[in-house]
Design an enzyme around this catalytic site. Structure first.
Site, mmCIF file in Angstrom:
data_model
loop_
_atom_site.group_PDB
_atom_site.id
_atom_site.type_symbol
_atom_site.label_atom_id
_atom_site.label_comp_id
_atom_site.label_asym_id
_atom_site.label_seq_id
_atom_site.Cartn_x
_atom_site.Cartn_y
_atom_site.Cartn_z
ATOM 1 N N LYS A 100 -12.174 -1.453 6.877
ATOM 2 C CA LYS A 100 -11.418 -2.376 7.714
ATOM 3 C C LYS A 100 -11.906 -2.292 9.155
ATOM 4 C CE LYS A 100 -8.661 -3.160 4.127
ATOM 5 N NZ LYS A 100 -7.772 -2.112 3.670
ATOM 6 N N ASP A 153 -1.511 6.759 6.354
ATOM 7 C CA ASP A 153 -2.566 5.845 5.934
ATOM 8 C C ASP A 153 -2.889 4.947 7.128
ATOM 9 O OD1 ASP A 153 -4.158 3.867 4.879
ATOM 10 O OD2 ASP A 153 -2.760 3.271 3.288
ATOM 11 N N TRP A 206 0.846 -1.207 0.000
ATOM 12 C CA TRP A 206 0.000 0.000 0.000
ATOM 13 C C TRP A 206 0.873 1.245 0.000
ATOM 14 C CZ3 TRP A 206 -4.294 -1.217 -1.862
ATOM 15 C CH2 TRP A 206 -5.009 -2.353 -1.455
HETATM 16 C C1 LIG Z 1 -7.125 -1.789 2.292
HETATM 17 C C2 LIG Z 1 -6.049 -0.781 2.370
HETATM 18 C C3 LIG Z 1 -5.890 0.208 1.385
HETATM 19 C C4 LIG Z 1 -6.764 0.279 0.156
HETATM 20 O O1 LIG Z 1 -8.006 0.805 0.505
HETATM 21 P P1 LIG Z 1 -9.112 1.109 -0.597
HETATM 22 O O2 LIG Z 1 -10.150 1.783 0.233
HETATM 23 O O3 LIG Z 1 -9.539 -0.211 -1.157
HETATM 24 O O4 LIG Z 1 -8.527 1.988 -1.627
HETATM 25 C C5 LIG Z 1 -4.896 1.145 1.553
HETATM 26 N N1 LIG Z 1 -4.072 1.108 2.618
HETATM 27 C C6 LIG Z 1 -4.192 0.179 3.586
HETATM 28 C C7 LIG Z 1 -3.259 0.192 4.742
HETATM 29 C C8 LIG Z 1 -5.185 -0.798 3.489
HETATM 30 O O5 LIG Z 1 -5.309 -1.726 4.443
#
Ligand SMILES: *Cc1c(COP(=O)(O)O)cnc(C)c1O
Length: 355
Positions: free
Chosen positions: A191, A167, A100
Site C-alpha cells: 500500500k 495493523d 481486515w
Molecule cells: C490490504 C490490507 C490487508 C491485507 O494485506 P495482505 O498483504 O494482502 O494480506 C490487511 N490489512 C489492511 C489494513 C490492509 O489494507
C-alpha cells in the site's frame, strides 16, 4: 499519463520504478540482475541492512525493537501475532473497525479467547470505535490504524497497560507516531512502502517467548529475529524495491515531510467532496482517512458516468470497494498532489455538466 488512485498494490514513485528496472538488468554495476544474485551475497546483504536501517531511522524505532521483512502479507500476520503472543488458554482484545480487523480476530480464535471490545460493524464500519476499556488481563489489544476499505483512520493512538498490536498496512510511513506505544506493528508493503511480496514487522523483543507454545520456525518471530529475516530466502526483489522507496521517502524529508503533503492532499480532496453538491463523504468526519478517501454520488445515476469521465482523464483505480460502493481515492505517499488536483478538476467539470 495515468493518475493511479488504486488501493493496493498502490502507486510507487516513478523514479523508484526506474531504479528497480535498472536493478533487474544490471544491479549496482555487478553485471547481474537483482533477481539472480545470492541472498547471502554482500551486495544483497547491503540492501537488507539499508532497508532495516531506513525503517529504524524513518520511524525512529527505539532500542529493544526488531525490524523484520517477512512473507505472506498482512494476512499471515493476523495469525502470527496470536501464535507468538497469545498464551494457551489466554485472551486477546480486538477492536473491530473493519473487515481486515474482523479477519485478524478470526485468526486469533485458533489460538485462544478473543474479546471484541468495540465494533462499528452495525454502521458498516463508517467510524472507528474509540469508547472502550482495555482489559488488563488480555495478552494484547489489536487495532487497525487505517481501514483501507472504509476510509477511516485512527487519528490518535493511545497508551495501554498491555501491548498494542497494530495493523498499519495502509498508513505506515504516512504520518508520525511513537513506536514505543506499540508491542507489534505489521504492514503488507504494497500500500505505502513497496511492492507486494514483503511484509514489515516491528516487534518489541521483550513481549516474545511468553506463550508456552512451540512455534514452527518460519512462524516464530524469535527465529526470524535471530536469522535477521534470512532464516530462509527472503523476497529479495520486493525488499530491494521497498528499500528504494524508503530512500525516496527520506529524500522527501522523511515521515514528517510526507505527512505535511498527505495532509494537504487529503484536505484539498475532502474540501471538494464537502463543497460539491453532487458528491458526499462516507466516513465519520473526525475519523476521515488521509490515505483512502471514500465518497459517493448523491444521485446513483451519476456513478457510471463519473467513472467514465475519470477514465477519460487518466484517473484510474477510484471505483469503491464492493462493500461500500461509490468511490475510493487512495492518496498514498507516492501520489503527487497534482494528481489530486486532476481529480478535483474532474469533479468540478462533472458538476458543471450534470448539476
Ligand atoms: C490490504 C490490507 C490487508 C491485507 O494485506 P495482505 O498483504 O494482502 O494480506 C490487511 N490489512 C489492511 C489494513 C490492509 O489494507
Amino acid at each position: 499519463m495515468k493518475h493511479n488512485f488504486g488501493a493496493g498494490p498502490g502507486i510507487l514513485p516513478h523514479e523508484v520504478l526506474k531504479q528497480s528496472a535498472e536493478g533487474v538488468l544490471n544491479f549496482n554495476g555487478t553485471g547481474l540482475s537483482i533477481l539472480e544474485i545470492s541472498h547471502r551475497s554482500p551486495e544483497f546483504e547491503a540492501v537488507l541492512d539499508e532497508a532495516v536501517a531506513l525503517v529504524k531511522e524513518l520511524l525512529e524505532v527505539p532500542e529493544g525493537y526488531s525490524v523484520l521483512f517477512l512473507q505472506g502479507g498482512a494476512s499471515t500476520q493476523f495469525a502470527l501475532a496470536p501464535y507468538n503472543l497469545l498464551p494457551e488458554g489466554g485472551k486477546a482484545a480486538y477492536v473491530e473497525s473493519g473487515v481486515w480487523a474482523n479477519k485478524a480476530l478470526k485468526e486469533a480464535k485458533f489460538f485462544g479467547q478473543v474479546e471484541v471490545v468495540a465494533t462499528s460493524k452495525p454502521t458498516n464500519f463508517n467510524y472507528i470505535p474509540k469508547d472502550f476499556t482495555i482489559p488488563e488481563d488480555a495478552a494484547y489489544i489489536h487495532i487497525t490504524s487505517n481501514n483501507t476499505i472504509y476510509g477511516t483512520q485512527l487519528q490518535q493512538f493511545f497508551k495501554s497497560p498491555i501491548p498494542v498490536v497494530c495493523d498499519m498496512s495502509s498508513d505506515i510511513f504516512s504520518r508520525k507516531f511513537d513506536v514505543a506505544d506499540f508491542g507489534l506493528i505489521y504492514a503488507g508493503a504494497q500500500k505505502n512502502m513497496g511492492p507486494a511480496g514483503v511484509t514489515l514487522v516491528v516487534v518489541k523483543n521483550d513481549i516474545l517467548g511468553k506463550t508456552g507454545r512451540a512455534i514452527p520456525a518460519m512462524f516464530n518471530y524469535q527465529v526470524q529475529i535471530e536469522g535477521g529475516s534470512m532464516y530462509n530466502t527472503p523476497p529479495c526483489f520486493a525488499i530491494y524495491v521497498a528499500m528504494l522507496t524508503l530512500r525516496w521517502l527520506k529524500a522527501k524529508g522523511g515521515v514528517a515531510g510526507i505527512e505535511l503533503e498527505n495532509i494537504a492532499k487529503a484536505k484539498a480532496l475532502y474540501t471538494e467532496i464537502d463543497r460539491n453538491p453532487l458528491f458526499k463523504g462516507v466516513s465519520a468526519i473526525e475519523d476521515r482517512s488521509h490515505m483512502n478517501v471514500t465518497f459517493v454520488v448523491e444521485n446513483p445515476e451519476h456513478e457510471k458516468p463519473f467513472l467514465k469521465y475519470c477514465d477519460e482523464k487518466g484517473i484510474v483505480g477510484i471505483k469503491g470497494h464492493r462493500s461500500v460502493g461509490g468511490f475510493r481515492a487512495s492518496i498514498y505517499n507516492a501520489l503527487p498532489i497534482t494528481s489530486v488536483h486532476v481529480l478535483i478538476d474532474a469533479m468540478q467539470e462533472f458538476e458543471e455538466k450534470y448539476k
